[in-house]
Design a protein around this motif. Structure first.
Motif, PDB file in Angstrom:
ATOM      1  N   ALA A 127       0.872  -1.022  -0.115  1.00  0.00           N
ATOM      2  CA  ALA A 127       0.133  -0.104   0.182  1.00  0.00           C
ATOM      3  C   ALA A 127       0.640   0.831   0.173  1.00  0.00           C
ATOM      4  O   ALA A 127       1.496   1.471   0.882  1.00  0.00           O
ATOM      5  N   PRO A 128       0.683   1.989  -1.123  1.00  0.00           N
ATOM      6  CA  PRO A 128       1.368   2.927  -1.267  1.00  0.00           C
ATOM      7  C   PRO A 128       1.133   4.298   0.450  1.00  0.00           C
ATOM      8  O   PRO A 128       2.149   4.444   0.034  1.00  0.00           O
ATOM      9  N   TRP A 129       0.322   4.552   0.453  1.00  0.00           N
ATOM     10  CA  TRP A 129       0.077   5.834   2.034  1.00  0.00           C
ATOM     11  C   TRP A 129       0.905   5.173   3.501  1.00  0.00           C
ATOM     12  O   TRP A 129       1.336   5.318   4.011  1.00  0.00           O
ATOM     13  N   CYS A 130       0.684   3.226   3.165  1.00  0.00           N
ATOM     14  CA  CYS A 130       1.517   2.556   4.738  1.00  0.00           C
ATOM     15  C   CYS A 130       3.578   2.422   4.326  1.00  0.00           C
ATOM     16  O   CYS A 130       3.621   3.297   5.203  1.00  0.00           O
ATOM     17  N   GLY A 131       3.935   3.005   2.675  1.00  0.00           N
ATOM     18  CA  GLY A 131       4.959   3.081   2.573  1.00  0.00           C
ATOM     19  C   GLY A 131       5.464   4.285   2.983  1.00  0.00           C
ATOM     20  O   GLY A 131       6.218   4.714   3.777  1.00  0.00           O
ATOM     21  N   GLN A 132       4.623   5.089   2.282  1.00  0.00           N
ATOM     22  CA  GLN A 132       5.018   6.649   2.991  1.00  0.00           C
ATOM     23  C   GLN A 132       4.785   6.858   4.512  1.00  0.00           C
ATOM     24  O   GLN A 132       5.589   7.821   4.708  1.00  0.00           O
ATOM     25  N   ALA A 133       3.754   5.908   5.200  1.00  0.00           N
ATOM     26  CA  ALA A 133       3.978   6.397   6.487  1.00  0.00           C
ATOM     27  C   ALA A 133       4.915   6.246   7.085  1.00  0.00           C
ATOM     28  O   ALA A 133       5.524   6.841   8.379  1.00  0.00           O
ATOM     29  N   LEU A 134       5.277   5.052   6.399  1.00  0.00           N
ATOM     30  CA  LEU A 134       6.603   4.409   7.565  1.00  0.00           C
ATOM     31  C   LEU A 134       7.971   5.452   6.923  1.00  0.00           C
ATOM     32  O   LEU A 134       8.970   4.892   8.083  1.00  0.00           O
ATOM     33  N   ALA A 135       8.170   5.466   5.654  1.00  0.00           N
ATOM     34  CA  ALA A 135       9.795   6.475   5.261  1.00  0.00           C
ATOM     35  C   ALA A 135       8.842   7.989   6.281  1.00  0.00           C
ATOM     36  O   ALA A 135      10.400   8.183   6.509  1.00  0.00           O
ATOM     37  N   GLU A 136       7.905   8.284   6.380  1.00  0.00           N
ATOM     38  CA  GLU A 136       8.116   9.407   7.530  1.00  0.00           C
ATOM     39  C   GLU A 136       8.680   9.452   8.568  1.00  0.00           C
ATOM     40  O   GLU A 136       9.129   9.979   9.205  1.00  0.00           O
ATOM     41  N   GLY A 137       7.958   8.634   8.980  1.00  0.00           N
ATOM     42  CA  GLY A 137       7.905   7.854  10.680  1.00  0.00           C
ATOM     43  C   GLY A 137       9.718   7.635  11.063  1.00  0.00           C
ATOM     44  O   GLY A 137      10.373   8.138  11.648  1.00  0.00           O
ATOM     45  N   ARG A 138      10.586   6.681   9.728  1.00  0.00           N
ATOM     46  CA  ARG A 138      12.132   6.647  10.038  1.00  0.00           C
ATOM     47  C   ARG A 138      12.570   8.174   9.981  1.00  0.00           C
ATOM     48  O   ARG A 138      13.708   8.352  10.193  1.00  0.00           O
ATOM     49  N   ARG A 139      12.171   9.115   9.092  1.00  0.00           N
ATOM     50  CA  ARG A 139      12.999   9.950   9.233  1.00  0.00           C
ATOM     51  C   ARG A 139      12.988  11.526  10.116  1.00  0.00           C
ATOM     52  O   ARG A 139      13.247  11.900  10.453  1.00  0.00           O
ATOM     53  N   ARG A 140      11.804  10.794  10.688  1.00  0.00           N
ATOM     54  CA  ARG A 140      11.168  11.843  12.248  1.00  0.00           C
ATOM     55  C   ARG A 140      12.144  10.944  12.810  1.00  0.00           C
ATOM     56  O   ARG A 140      12.563  11.552  13.913  1.00  0.00           O
ATOM     57  N   VAL A 141      12.410   9.386  13.148  1.00  0.00           N
ATOM     58  CA  VAL A 141      13.212   9.060  13.650  1.00  0.00           C
ATOM     59  C   VAL A 141      15.118   9.794  13.378  1.00  0.00           C
ATOM     60  O   VAL A 141      15.421   9.880  14.759  1.00  0.00           O
ATOM     61  N   ALA A 142      15.144   9.400  12.444  1.00  0.00           N
ATOM     62  CA  ALA A 142      16.571  10.098  11.729  1.00  0.00           C
ATOM     63  C   ALA A 142      16.779  11.340  12.370  1.00  0.00           C
ATOM     64  O   ALA A 142      18.038  11.740  12.851  1.00  0.00           O
ATOM     65  N   GLY A 143      15.768  11.962  11.867  1.00  0.00           N
ATOM     66  CA  GLY A 143      16.496  13.504  12.122  1.00  0.00           C
ATOM     67  C   GLY A 143      16.471  13.491  13.914  1.00  0.00           C
ATOM     68  O   GLY A 143      17.159  14.258  14.655  1.00  0.00           O
ATOM     69  N   ARG A 144      15.940  13.104  14.751  1.00  0.00           N
ATOM     70  CA  ARG A 144      16.190  13.299  16.267  1.00  0.00           C
ATOM     71  C   ARG A 144      17.364  12.590  16.743  1.00  0.00           C
ATOM     72  O   ARG A 144      17.947  13.386  17.743  1.00  0.00           O
TER      73      ARG A 144
END
Length: 160
Positions: A127-144
Motif C-alpha cells: 500500500a502506497p500510503w503505508c510506505g509513505q507513513a513508514l518512510a515519514e516515521g523513519r525520517r522523524r526518528v533519524a532526524g531526532r
C-alpha cells in the motif's frame, strides 16, 4: 467439575490473563476487537448459514480460546501498535476464522491468525500510503537521532 464451575473457571482464567496482558502489552483494543469480532462472526454464521448460535459461541468457553486470546493474538512483535489498527487486526482475524469454520477448516484459530498476519504484511509492503507513513516515521526518528543541537536555549543566561 460440574455445574457453574464448568464456565466460572475458564472465565476466571480469561479475566486474570487478560488483565495481565492488558497491563503488560497494552493490547486491550486488540482483545476487544478479537472477542467482539468472534461474537459477531458467530451471529453472522447463525443468521446467514443457519448454524447453531450456541455451538458457534461455544469455543469462547474453552482453554484454547483463552490461550489464543491472551498469548497468541496479542503478540507485540506481530500485531499493530496503534489502537485503531489493533481493533481492525482483531476483527479481521475473527472474520477470517468465521470463513474458515464455514469451509470446515480445522485449527481455524491458528490459520486465521497466520492469514491475518500475512494480509497485514501484504498491506504494509504494497500500500502506497503505508510506505509513505513508514518512510515519514523513519525520517522523524533519524532526524531526532542525528540532531546534536539543544532543543531550546531561550531563557538560559539571557540568550534568545
Amino acid at each position: 467439575m460440574t455445574g457453574a464451575l464448568d464456565w466460572l473457571v475458564p472465565l476466571g482464567v480469561l479475566m486474570a490473563g487478560t488483565m495481565l496482558n492488558v497491563r503488560l502489552t497494552g493490547r486491550w483494543p486488540l482483545i476487544l476487537g478479537w472477542v467482539g469480532g468472534f461474537g459477531a462472526q458467530a451471529v453472522v454464521r447463525w443468521d446467514v448459514l443457519d448454524h447453531s448460535l450456541v455451538a458457534a459461541l461455544m469455543p469462547m468457553t474453552g482453554v484454547a480460546f483463552i490461550l489464543f486470546t491472551n498469548y497468541m493474538i496479542t503478540d507485540p512483535g506481530t500485531t499493530p501498535g496503534r489502537p485503531r489498527n489493533q481493533v481492525v487486526f482483531g476483527v479481521t482475524t475473527a472474520a477470517v476464522y468465521g470463513i474458515l469454520v464455514a469451509w470446515h477448516v480445522v485449527f481455524g484459530l491458528f490459520f486465521a491468525l497466520v492469514i491475518t498476519c500475512m494480509l497485514r504484511g501484504l498491506v504494509l509492503v504494497t500500500a502506497p500510503w503505508c510506505g509513505q507513513a513508514l518512510a515519514e516515521g523513519r525520517r522523524r526518528v533519524a532526524g531526532r537521532v542525528g540532531s546534536t543541537r539543544p532543543s531550546s536555549t531561550a531563557g538560559v543566561d539571557g540568550a534568545r
